[in-house]
Write an enzyme that holds these catalytic residues in place. Structure first.
Site, PDB file in Angstrom:
ATOM      1  N   ASN A   1      19.735 -19.496  14.303  1.00  0.00           N
ATOM      2  CA  ASN A   1      19.362 -20.903  14.284  1.00  0.00           C
ATOM      3  C   ASN A   1      19.970 -21.658  15.463  1.00  0.00           C
ATOM      4  O   ASN A   1      19.317 -21.870  16.480  1.00  0.00           O
ATOM      5  CB  ASN A   1      19.777 -21.542  12.961  1.00  0.00           C
ATOM      6  CG  ASN A   1      18.968 -22.786  12.636  1.00  0.00           C
ATOM      7  OD1 ASN A   1      18.649 -23.584  13.511  1.00  0.00           O
ATOM      8  ND2 ASN A   1      18.626 -22.967  11.369  1.00  0.00           N
ATOM      9  N   ASP A   2      21.231 -22.056  15.347  1.00  0.00           N
ATOM     10  CA  ASP A   2      21.855 -22.877  16.386  1.00  0.00           C
ATOM     11  C   ASP A   2      21.881 -22.198  17.751  1.00  0.00           C
ATOM     12  O   ASP A   2      21.811 -22.874  18.779  1.00  0.00           O
ATOM     13  CB  ASP A   2      23.283 -23.234  15.978  1.00  0.00           C
ATOM     14  CG  ASP A   2      23.319 -24.115  14.736  1.00  0.00           C
ATOM     15  OD1 ASP A   2      22.357 -24.877  14.529  1.00  0.00           O
ATOM     16  OD2 ASP A   2      24.300 -24.030  13.978  1.00  0.00           O
TER      17      ASP A   2
END
Length: 482
Positions: free
Chosen positions: A403-404
């Site tokens: 994700n990040d």
């Protein structure tokens, strides 16, 4: 004569152990040589243990009546620790590896703290330098023990939320100063300077208790996004504590092993902090565990879901694919299915590479170990700096549970809490597919702008179930052609 020979053998064993520790750690720097590095370091530990047993035969003759008892206790401890570690190591899931590392860090800190306690309670330390080093090693070891225990609880879900309150930094500072003040009292007591309200042994108990409390308070406010850095910091703490206590015992193997582990942990901490766009000072003394107040900018567009079979067929006919693994891959235990899918792509002459971000997963190197466990060749695995430029010329980027580390807001949105963090440039590929269980956010708590990009499609579902569908789709093409 026997004592002289034993001392000579101990010296040689310590030297061999130190060399094997350093050479083994060097070999662990590469996935290709890591298994042999672990074995070499293990041989070094065996040499150090044997040297410790030989040391028992060189003690003062007056203490030799206790020799059998000491050997029995040492063997019992080795059996309990060795068999326990072997059993847990075989049973632990890949997703639980960070928790195990946190616990082992804590055990190393506990060992250093116990050595300090034995030296202090037994009155074996003499002189200011030796006493200061003993107290410093004991304090760091105790902090590593309690801090690692809290890290384990956070990683294992026992503690789900960071504990933060007003004036927390002041309370932490008071706890640290209390440990330093009590250490000063103990130093004065041993040196015979001034009177004390309590016996020295009581002050020693207070010293270790305050250090343990400080380790807890320092770790409680830290959120999940900082856990990789926390693990590497406590790794460095444990190494430093062991090295200091090795100095107290005048044990070269402990000193060198501690210094090597401490230096490696510190270097890893620097790498992790850099990968998260944080300075070491910021991690330790400023925003460690605080919540970002700035709100990221609004994201335009919508997420576009697609079927797993459609994504698989597109990859089958692509020229190049870069795969970005994340924690979701480990949580789904899907690494074997992923490599099975990759082998189908390779058989179709598709160029496949793996891109690893330093903080992908919950601990440094977790993705490398995950892929190695599945049998992925090392020459297919690339780190961020080595592969980031390749995304712009790649047909498809497949993101699995990350994700990040692929969020373009880190490059473009100055209001984002992850702005400035180096990311994998997955969004620059011609097409991006993201396998994700749902529409949740990453550790930073923000929405990923990549998911709304025009060149991105979402494949929702458990990674293993999705990859099974992808494998079936590609195999179905071969069956239809036959």
């Amino acid at each position: 004569m026997f004592t002289l020979v034993s001392q000579l053998v101990i010296g040689v064993a310590d030297l061999c152990a130190a060399f094997l520790f350093m050479f083994g750690l060097k070999r662990m720097s590469s996935p290709a040589t890591a298994p042999s590095g672990i074995r070499l370091a293990g041989l070094g530990m065996i040499a150090a243990v044997l040297a410790s047993f030989l040391y028992l035969f060189t003690v003062d003759p007056a203490a030799r009546p206790h020799l059998l008892v000491n050997i029995s206790l040492a063997v019992t401890a080795l059996l309990i620790g060795g068999l326990g570690a072997w059993f847990v190591g075989r049973k632990v899931a890949m997703t639980a590896m960070p928790q195990m590392v946190a616990i082992y860090n804590g055990m190393g800190g506990a060992a250093a703290g116990l050595i300090a306690a034995v030296e202090l309670f037994g009155g074996h330390t003499h002189g200011v330098t030796q006493l200061v080093v003993t107290l410093l090693g004991g304090c760091i070891g105790a902090v590593s023990l309690s801090g690692s225990a809290i890290a384990w609880a956070k990683l294992d879900g026992v503690l789900n939320k960071p504990l933060r309150f007003k004036g927390q930094q002041l309370v932490n500072a008071v706890a640290l100063m209390a440990s330093v003040a009590v250490a000063g009292v103990i130093l004065a007591s041993v040196l015979g300077v001034g009177g004390l309200l309590l016996p020295t042994s009581t002050w020693i108990w207070i010293f270790f208790a305050s250090a343990l409390v400080f380790g807890i308070l320092m770790t409680l406010p830290i959120g999940g996004a900082d856990m990789p850095v926390v693990i590497s910091i406590y790794n460095a703490f444990t190494g430093l504590a062991v090295g200091l206590e090795g100095f107290v015992l005048q044990n070269p193997a402990l000193m060198i092993a501690g210094m090597v582990v401490g230096a490696a942990g510190l270097l890893l901490t620097v790498i992790m902090a850099k990968a998260m766009n944080r300075s070491i000072a910021n991690v330790l003394f400023s925003n460690f565990g605080t919540v970002a107040k700035a709100k990221s900018g609004a994201i335009k567009g919508t997420e576009r879901p697609t079927e797993a079979s459609d994504a698989a067929i597109k990859m089958r006919y692509a020229s190049s694919v870069i795969i970005v693994p994340g924690y979701g891959l480990a949580a789904a235990h899907a690494q074997q299915k992923l490599y099975e899918f990759v082998k189908l792509l390779l058989a179709a002459k598709v160029s496949v590479k793996f891109a690893i971000h330093p903080v992908a997963g919950r601990m440094p190197g977790q993705m490398d170990v995950l892929l190695a466990e599945a049998g992925v060749p090392y020459d297919m695995i690339f780190q961020l700096d080595d592969i980031n430029d390749d995304f712009a010329t790649t047909d498809i980027a497949l993101v699995i549970g990350a994700n990040d580390v692929v969020n373009p807001a880190a490059r473009a949105d100055k209001s984002s809490p992850i702005f400035g963090m180096p990311i994998l440039n997955a969004d620059k590929a011609a097409q991006v597919y993201v396998i994700k269980r749902g529409q949740g956010k990453g550790y930073s708590g923000i929405v990923n702008a990549l998911f709304y990009s025009p060149n991105c499609n979402m494949v929702y579902g458990d990674a293993q179930a999705v990859l099974v569908k992808m494998i079936e789709a590609v195999r179905g093409l071969g069956a239809a052609a036959a």
